[in-house]
Write a protein that holds these residues in place. Structure first.
Motif, PDB file in Angstrom:
ATOM      1  N   GLY A   6       0.816  -1.212   0.000  1.00  0.00           N
ATOM      2  CA  GLY A   6       0.000   0.000   0.000  1.00  0.00           C
ATOM      3  C   GLY A   6       0.849   1.261   0.000  1.00  0.00           C
ATOM      4  O   GLY A   6       0.537   2.233  -0.698  1.00  0.00           O
ATOM      5  N   LEU A   7       1.928   1.244   0.771  1.00  0.00           N
ATOM      6  CA  LEU A   7       2.837   2.394   0.791  1.00  0.00           C
ATOM      7  C   LEU A   7       3.500   2.587  -0.575  1.00  0.00           C
ATOM      8  O   LEU A   7       3.645   3.713  -1.054  1.00  0.00           O
ATOM      9  CB  LEU A   7       3.899   2.196   1.879  1.00  0.00           C
ATOM     10  N   ILE A   8       3.890   1.473  -1.205  1.00  0.00           N
ATOM     11  CA  ILE A   8       4.504   1.556  -2.535  1.00  0.00           C
ATOM     12  C   ILE A   8       3.510   2.104  -3.549  1.00  0.00           C
ATOM     13  O   ILE A   8       3.839   2.952  -4.390  1.00  0.00           O
ATOM     14  CB  ILE A   8       5.010   0.167  -2.982  1.00  0.00           C
ATOM     15  N   ASN A   9       2.259   1.652  -3.436  1.00  0.00           N
ATOM     16  CA  ASN A   9       1.251   2.062  -4.424  1.00  0.00           C
ATOM     17  C   ASN A   9       0.837   3.519  -4.285  1.00  0.00           C
ATOM     18  O   ASN A   9       0.246   4.089  -5.200  1.00  0.00           O
ATOM     19  CB  ASN A   9       0.015   1.162  -4.311  1.00  0.00           C
ATOM     20  N   ILE A  10       1.128   4.125  -3.138  1.00  0.00           N
ATOM     21  CA  ILE A  10       0.876   5.562  -2.996  1.00  0.00           C
ATOM     22  C   ILE A  10       1.666   6.333  -4.047  1.00  0.00           C
ATOM     23  O   ILE A  10       1.193   7.314  -4.630  1.00  0.00           O
ATOM     24  CB  ILE A  10       1.249   6.039  -1.577  1.00  0.00           C
ATOM     25  N   PHE A  11       2.881   5.856  -4.307  1.00  0.00           N
ATOM     26  CA  PHE A  11       3.751   6.527  -5.280  1.00  0.00           C
ATOM     27  C   PHE A  11       3.544   5.996  -6.701  1.00  0.00           C
ATOM     28  O   PHE A  11       3.670   6.738  -7.665  1.00  0.00           O
ATOM     29  CB  PHE A  11       5.219   6.344  -4.879  1.00  0.00           C
ATOM     30  N   VAL A  12       3.202   4.693  -6.806  1.00  0.00           N
ATOM     31  CA  VAL A  12       3.009   4.104  -8.134  1.00  0.00           C
ATOM     32  C   VAL A  12       1.650   4.477  -8.707  1.00  0.00           C
ATOM     33  O   VAL A  12       1.517   4.788  -9.891  1.00  0.00           O
ATOM     34  CB  VAL A  12       3.162   2.571  -8.064  1.00  0.00           C
ATOM     35  N   GLY A  13       0.614   4.410  -7.864  1.00  0.00           N
ATOM     36  CA  GLY A  13      -0.732   4.763  -8.299  1.00  0.00           C
ATOM     37  C   GLY A  13      -1.340   3.774  -9.270  1.00  0.00           C
ATOM     38  O   GLY A  13      -2.101   4.153 -10.166  1.00  0.00           O
ATOM     39  N   SER A  14      -1.043   2.483  -9.119  1.00  0.00           N
ATOM     40  CA  SER A  14      -1.542   1.455 -10.034  1.00  0.00           C
ATOM     41  C   SER A  14      -2.911   0.957  -9.588  1.00  0.00           C
ATOM     42  O   SER A  14      -3.080   0.504  -8.452  1.00  0.00           O
ATOM     43  CB  SER A  14      -0.554   0.284 -10.086  1.00  0.00           C
ATOM     44  N   THR A  15      -3.888   1.007 -10.495  1.00  0.00           N
ATOM     45  CA  THR A  15      -5.224   0.498 -10.190  1.00  0.00           C
ATOM     46  C   THR A  15      -5.195  -1.011 -10.004  1.00  0.00           C
ATOM     47  O   THR A  15      -5.855  -1.550  -9.101  1.00  0.00           O
ATOM     48  CB  THR A  15      -6.199   0.858 -11.321  1.00  0.00           C
ATOM     49  N   LEU A  16      -4.428  -1.706 -10.852  1.00  0.00           N
ATOM     50  CA  LEU A  16      -4.318  -3.157 -10.746  1.00  0.00           C
ATOM     51  C   LEU A  16      -3.726  -3.561  -9.398  1.00  0.00           C
ATOM     52  O   LEU A  16      -4.237  -4.469  -8.734  1.00  0.00           O
ATOM     53  CB  LEU A  16      -3.459  -3.706 -11.887  1.00  0.00           C
ATOM     54  N   MET A  17      -2.651  -2.882  -8.990  1.00  0.00           N
ATOM     55  CA  MET A  17      -2.046  -3.185  -7.693  1.00  0.00           C
ATOM     56  C   MET A  17      -3.021  -2.880  -6.563  1.00  0.00           C
ATOM     57  O   MET A  17      -3.109  -3.629  -5.588  1.00  0.00           O
ATOM     58  CB  MET A  17      -0.751  -2.399  -7.498  1.00  0.00           C
ATOM     59  N   GLY A  18      -3.770  -1.799  -6.711  1.00  0.00           N
ATOM     60  CA  GLY A  18      -4.760  -1.450  -5.700  1.00  0.00           C
ATOM     61  C   GLY A  18      -5.815  -2.533  -5.545  1.00  0.00           C
ATOM     62  O   GLY A  18      -6.221  -2.868  -4.424  1.00  0.00           O
ATOM     63  N   ASN A  19      -6.264  -3.094  -6.676  1.00  0.00           N
ATOM     64  CA  ASN A  19      -7.252  -4.179  -6.619  1.00  0.00           C
ATOM     65  C   ASN A  19      -6.657  -5.439  -5.993  1.00  0.00           C
ATOM     66  O   ASN A  19      -7.326  -6.132  -5.217  1.00  0.00           O
ATOM     67  CB  ASN A  19      -7.771  -4.493  -8.022  1.00  0.00           C
TER      68      ASN A  19
END
Length: 214
Positions: free
Chosen positions: A137-150
């Motif tokens: 989740g911390l990584i995805n804050i910077f990446v912003g990937s919808t797939l990773m979020g799902n």
């Protein structure tokens, strides 16, 4: 044991109710939404529950009364954070996610209470999954990937589902009718907190996956 378990679920339910009422109240006031969630202060409100969990909820040092104050403060802070979902998702989506999470939670609690199988392995796996979710989740804050979020939401639902069943079994196993009333009360507040966090996390991630945005 029955009275002890009922006390835990009643306290957890009161926490969910406080979160819902605070969320509705804040969402109904544009001024409050702006004041509480309209700037950098939103991050303070979102991170404050973590601070309470790690530093303000110690059953070995706090009284049952102190733990109850921390629990309801955390519930209110979650309510403020969740006020934004009323602007992002439709009311039907929020209601559907809530009922799905409630049904899942109830079923998992029944499994944890009635099964004869040792769920400690499930609990360990669930805790590892939650730590993994936090890191991703911390990584995805910077990446912003919808797939990773799902993917994070799916793993979160599975992890907190396992944690719910394991925590229910653990509450049952560590209960002792000879324990002091104050100790039992502290145990029930801690268990209520763990179950509350699991329920809220499942609801939040179910809404993320299935919710229809405004």
């Amino acid at each position: 044991l029955k009275a002890h378990m009922q006390r835990i679920y009643n306290r957890m339910t009161m926490g969910v109710l406080v979160t819902a009422l605070v969320s509705l109240f804040v969402a109904s006031s544009p001024a409050l939404m702006t004041a509480l969630l309209g700037g950098p202060q939103a991050y303070v409100i979102m991170l404050a529950p973590l601070a309470i969990v790690f530093f303000g909820f110690n059953p070995t040092k706090m009284s049952a009364k102190g733990m109850s104050v921390s629990f309801f403060l955390l519930s209110a802070l979650y309510g403020i954070s969740f006020a934004s979902i009323f602007a992002l998702f439709t009311g039907e989506s929020i209601a559907s996610a809530f009922f799905i999470a409630t049904a899942m939670f109830a079923g998992l609690s029944i499994v944890g209470y009635t099964t004869k199988k040792d769920l400690s392995g499930v609990g360990s796996f669930a805790i590892m999954g939650i730590w993994g979710v936090l890191i991703l989740g911390l990584i995805n804050i910077f990446v912003g990937s919808t797939l990773m979020g799902n993917m994070i939401s799916v793993v979160s639902i599975i992890a907190f589902a396992g944690l719910t069943a394991w925590e229910t079994q653990r509450m049952k196993e560590i209960y002792s009718p000879r324990a002091d009333a104050e100790i039992l009360s502290r145990m029930s507040w801690l268990a209520a907190l763990n179950l509350y966090i699991s329920f809220v996390a499942m609801f939040q991630n179910i809404l993320h996956l299935m919710g229809n945005r405004q």
